[in-house]
Design an enzyme around this catalytic site. Structure first.
Site: not given
Ligand SMILES: NC(=O)c1ccc[n+]([C@@H]2O[C@H](COP(=O)([O-])OP(=O)(O)OC[C@H]3O[C@@H](n4cnc5c(N)ncnc54)[C@H](OP(=O)(O)O)[C@@H]3O)[C@@H](O)[C@H]2O)c1
Length: 340
Positions: A129, A241, A314
């Site tokens: 990711c 993220h 993500n």
């Protein structure tokens, strides 16, 4: 329009559920959806297009009439089940790390290297990711100015670990509010109000496995000549993220030109007006498809240096969306359902 029988392996998990949602939201042409998981979860229900669908067992024989199998059940499951699914005639798009560095398996981000799909032999790997969002953001810069080196620090959400980690953060918040002892089972240390410079296992070179994925997968997807110096950090965010990305290019560049390139890059949205408090955060990216880029600024400490802040969901672009986009590119390239 041709329609496809699609299996989702690990359908009860964080990514599996997002895959079902993404297939539905993007209108992927599905004739039959088959959620599969471990035996203990068989018989449970998942929602697809407003209907409850019963979860089956991911095992030998479950893929004979499946065209596309989206896997998100972890590396051990993919090691055993992906070759079985491929031998039963399904094209596997695997979210785990199991097949990513296999030279015979394409590792694909549709905005970056879609033509790698042409060489698949039944298994296609979805990258990690953190790498997906980074390569989407740096690809236009690499094409224009040739990136030599990337120094990246990640700030990764607990959903990257899976459903159990999200439950642990929620539980720790409750324990804190009630004044109870905080219990950590998924992570080696308390994650609530904390930042752990530790994602996946530590290797002999002092880096973690997650950090080395960032080095190796970037080379495989984008360019083997790019050096990557990573630090991966888990933070107490549920979803999304963030990455502080420092880039050094061979060619000189002008910041305004970089901004223009990013503004028209596929999959990228620029949010960069700090004077008006415009910069991407994980809450901006939550549930969204784009990779958000902000805090664009020159790094004056090297000849051709750029700093930027990159944020993505993500579970979405980092996993489910990228996998579904791979299936969409396969279909656009002529992939057909098996004869019935
Ligand atoms: N989360 C992310 O941001 C992200 C991003 C990219 C890639 N990935 C990868 O995607 C995979 C799944 O991640 P996740 O976050 O969705 O994990 P998760 O929430 O733990 O879900 C995994 C699901 O797969 C099931 N499962 C385990 N072994 C299985 C088997 N042999 N056959 C069928 N189902 C099995 C699990 O069942 P039980 O829980 O009951 O064991 C669970 O329902 C991992 O390989 C992960 O590295 C995750």
């Amino acid at each position: 329009m041709k329609k496809f029988r699609v299996a989702v392996v690990g359908a009860m998990g964080a990514v599996g559920r997002e895959m079902l949602k993404t297939l539905e939201q993007r209108g992927f042409p599905v004739s039959e959806i088959r959620p599969l998981d471990i035996e203990a979860n068989a018989g449970k229900k998942v929602l697809y297009k407003g209907q409850e669908v019963t979860v089956g067992v991911a095992a030998k024989g479950a893929f004979t009439d499946v065209d596309i199998a989206l896997f998100s059940a972890g590396a051990d499951a993919s090691l055993v089940l992906a070759p079985i699914a491929a031998s039963e005639g399904a094209v596997v798009i695997d979210n785990s790390s199991q097949w990513r560095m296999d030279p015979a398996v394409p590792l694909v981000v549709p905005e970056v290297n879609p033509d790698a799909l042409d060489s698949h032999h039944g298994i296609i790997a979805n990258p990690n990711c953190s790498i997906i969002q980074m390569v989407v953001a740096v690809k236009p810069i690499h094409d224009a100015y040739k990136i030599k080196r990337i120094v990246v620090a990640t700030y990764q959400a607990v959903s990257g670990t899976g459903g159990a980690a999200m439950a642990e953060l929620t539980a720790q918040a409750g324990q804190f509010v009630r004044g109870e002892k905080i219990i950590s089972k998924v992570y080696p240390r308390q994650i609530l109000f904390n930042a752990l410079p530790h994602i996946d296992v530590f290797l002999d070179n002092g880096y973690t496995k997650e950090e080395m994925k960032m080095v190796n997968e970037t080379k495989k997807i984008l360019d083997p000549a790019i050096s990557v110096s990573p630090t991966a950090v888990r933070i107490a965010v549920f979803r999304g993220h963030s990455e502080a990305v420092n880039i050094e290019t061979e060619q000189p560049f002008n910041l305004a030109d970089v901004r223009k390139l990013l503004e028209k890059a596929p999959g990228v949205e620029v949010m960069d007006d700090p004077a008006n408090l415009v910069y991407p955060t994980t809450l901006d990216a939550d549930g969204k498809d784009a990779v958000y880029v902000g805090r664009l600024r020159k790094d004056p400490t090297v000849p051709n240096g750029l700093n930027m802040w990159v944020v993505g969901d993500n579970l979405r672009k980092g996993a489910a969306l990228n996998a579904v986009q791979i299936a969409e590119v396969l279909v656009a390239k002529g992939f057909k359902p098996k004869a019935r």
